[in-house]
Design an enzyme around this catalytic site. Structure first.
Site, PDB file in Angstrom:
ATOM      1  N   ASN A   8       0.870  -1.187   0.000  1.00  0.00           N
ATOM      2  CA  ASN A   8       0.000   0.000   0.000  1.00  0.00           C
ATOM      3  C   ASN A   8       0.902   1.231   0.000  1.00  0.00           C
ATOM      4  OD1 ASN A   8      -1.863   1.985   0.437  1.00  0.00           O
ATOM      5  ND2 ASN A   8      -2.417   1.341   2.515  1.00  0.00           N
ATOM      6  N   LYS A  10       0.111   4.264  -0.477  1.00  0.00           N
ATOM      7  CA  LYS A  10      -0.565   5.476   0.040  1.00  0.00           C
ATOM      8  C   LYS A  10      -0.254   6.671  -0.882  1.00  0.00           C
ATOM      9  CE  LYS A  10      -0.372   3.369   4.560  1.00  0.00           C
ATOM     10  NZ  LYS A  10      -0.348   3.493   5.992  1.00  0.00           N
ATOM     11  N   HIS A  92      -9.857   1.371   5.055  1.00  0.00           N
ATOM     12  CA  HIS A  92      -8.563   1.625   5.699  1.00  0.00           C
ATOM     13  C   HIS A  92      -8.754   2.673   6.807  1.00  0.00           C
ATOM     14  CE1 HIS A  92      -4.433   2.780   6.401  1.00  0.00           C
ATOM     15  NE2 HIS A  92      -4.071   1.669   5.795  1.00  0.00           N
ATOM     16  N   GLU A  94      -7.034   5.090   7.735  1.00  0.00           N
ATOM     17  CA  GLU A  94      -6.760   6.476   7.345  1.00  0.00           C
ATOM     18  C   GLU A  94      -7.980   7.084   6.667  1.00  0.00           C
ATOM     19  OE1 GLU A  94      -3.102   5.637   5.299  1.00  0.00           O
ATOM     20  OE2 GLU A  94      -2.177   5.187   7.235  1.00  0.00           O
ATOM     21  N   GLU A 164      -6.024  -4.659  10.691  1.00  0.00           N
ATOM     22  CA  GLU A 164      -5.047  -3.578  10.800  1.00  0.00           C
ATOM     23  C   GLU A 164      -5.349  -2.746  12.039  1.00  0.00           C
ATOM     24  OE1 GLU A 164      -2.826  -2.645   7.008  1.00  0.00           O
ATOM     25  OE2 GLU A 164      -4.425  -1.194   7.211  1.00  0.00           O
ATOM     26  N   GLY A 170       2.046   2.407  10.911  1.00  0.00           N
ATOM     27  CA  GLY A 170       3.064   3.460  10.807  1.00  0.00           C
ATOM     28  C   GLY A 170       3.718   3.836  12.134  1.00  0.00           C
ATOM     29  N   SER A 211       2.893  -1.869  10.470  1.00  0.00           N
ATOM     30  CA  SER A 211       4.334  -1.849  10.763  1.00  0.00           C
ATOM     31  C   SER A 211       5.074  -3.144  10.454  1.00  0.00           C
ATOM     32  CB  SER A 211       4.577  -1.447  12.230  1.00  0.00           C
ATOM     33  OG  SER A 211       4.143  -0.122  12.445  1.00  0.00           O
TER      34      SER A 211
HETATM   35  P1  PGA Z   1       2.444   0.481   7.708  1.00  0.00           P
HETATM   36  O1  PGA Z   1       1.015   0.679   7.001  1.00  0.00           O
HETATM   37  O2  PGA Z   1       3.009  -0.796   7.192  1.00  0.00           O
HETATM   38  O3  PGA Z   1       3.236   1.680   7.299  1.00  0.00           O
HETATM   39  O4  PGA Z   1       2.193   0.425   9.175  1.00  0.00           O
HETATM   40  C1  PGA Z   1       0.153  -0.400   6.811  1.00  0.00           C
HETATM   41  C2  PGA Z   1      -1.146   0.080   6.215  1.00  0.00           C
HETATM   42  O5  PGA Z   1      -1.569   1.188   6.524  1.00  0.00           O
HETATM   43  O6  PGA Z   1      -1.768  -0.635   5.423  1.00  0.00           O
END
Ligand code: PGA
Length: 247
Positions: A8, A10, A92, A94, A164, A170, A211
């Site tokens: 992903n 982003k 997601h 976000e 998630e 992150g 992460s």
């Molecule tokens: P990350 O993001 O690996 O940077 O924690 C995962 C995601 O948001 O799908």
């Protein structure tokens, strides 16, 4: 079943960086894994053209909740399909938090995706506060039931569920095996309720995101029910992403 690795990206990378990434990933032999790349909308065409003869799949990071028409700024599932997209990230955290996407909207997006023959990667997960208050199970069950409301059994079988936890995205924090077990048990129970036992075992794909990197992935390898990973930060360089897959 091959493990699935979903990158992903982003709102990161540009044309030059993506072209170089694709050149490097295309020539790598990943026959033992299924690879999915999720670029931002403007780069779908670039990725589609570059990967035409490749087994790597393309996912979109979002989709409109409606079919077509006067919806400025939106991109429909049909348009995504036109560019070779096979999967769509939906729900997601976000999008839930920064763009206030609620369960009903997420449900509509899941339906649009399925109606166009694409696979939804449905993301669910609790926040830190919810985790601390011991609400993980309740939240996962709720998010899952709402997102999958009024979806036929046949379509339910096609969904990928990504656990998630918001506090792991992150942040460098990852779930413990016990936490993952708990999440999987809830998801399994809810999905069996919707689908029936046999169908769940055969069809539901369960992945983890938050992460994941080339070091901590090693501990996840022995977890039998985990079928793949959704990777953000560590998927932004092809070297790191490849290291995760190879690990
Ligand atoms: P990350 O993001 O690996 O940077 O924690 C995962 C995601 O948001 O799908």
């Amino acid at each position: 079943m091959k493990k699935i690795f979903i990158a992903n990206w982003k709102m990161n990378l540009n044309q030059k960086a993506i072209s170089s990434y694709l050149r490097k990933i295309k020539t790598t032999d990943f026959s033992s894994a299924e690879i999915v790349l999720a670029p931002a909308f403007p780069y779908l065409s670039l990725v589609f053209t570059a990967l035409k003869k490749n087994k790597i799949k393309i996912a979109a990071q979002d989709v409109a909740s409606t079919k077509e028409g006067a919806f400025t700024g939106e991109v429909s599932a049909k348009m995504l399909k036109d560019f070779g997209v096979k999967m769509v990230l939906i729900g997601h955290s976000e999008r839930r938090h920064y763009f206030h996407e609620g369960d009903d909207l997420i449900n509509e997006k899941v339906k649009q995706t399925l109606e166009n023959g694409l696979t939804p990667i449905l993301c669910i997960g609790e926040t830190l506060a919810e985790k601390v208050q011991g609400q993980r199970s309740t939240i996962l069950n709720q998010q899952l039931r709402q997102a999958l409301k009024n979806i036929t059994k046949d379509n339910l079988k096609k969904i990928i569920i990504a656990y998630e936890p918001v506090w792991a995205i992150g942040t460098g924090n990852v779930v413990t095996e016990m936490e993952l077990d708990e999440a999987f048990r809830v998801i399994k129970r809810t999905m069996i309720g919707l689908l029936g036992n046999d169908f769940f075992e055969k069809n539901t794909v369960f992945v983890y995101g938050g992460s994941v990197d080339e070091k901590n992935i090693v501990a996840f390898k022995k977890i039998p029910y985990l079928q793949g990973f959704l990777i953000g930060g560590a998927s932004l360089t092809v070297e790191k992403f490849k290291a995760i897959i190879q690990a």
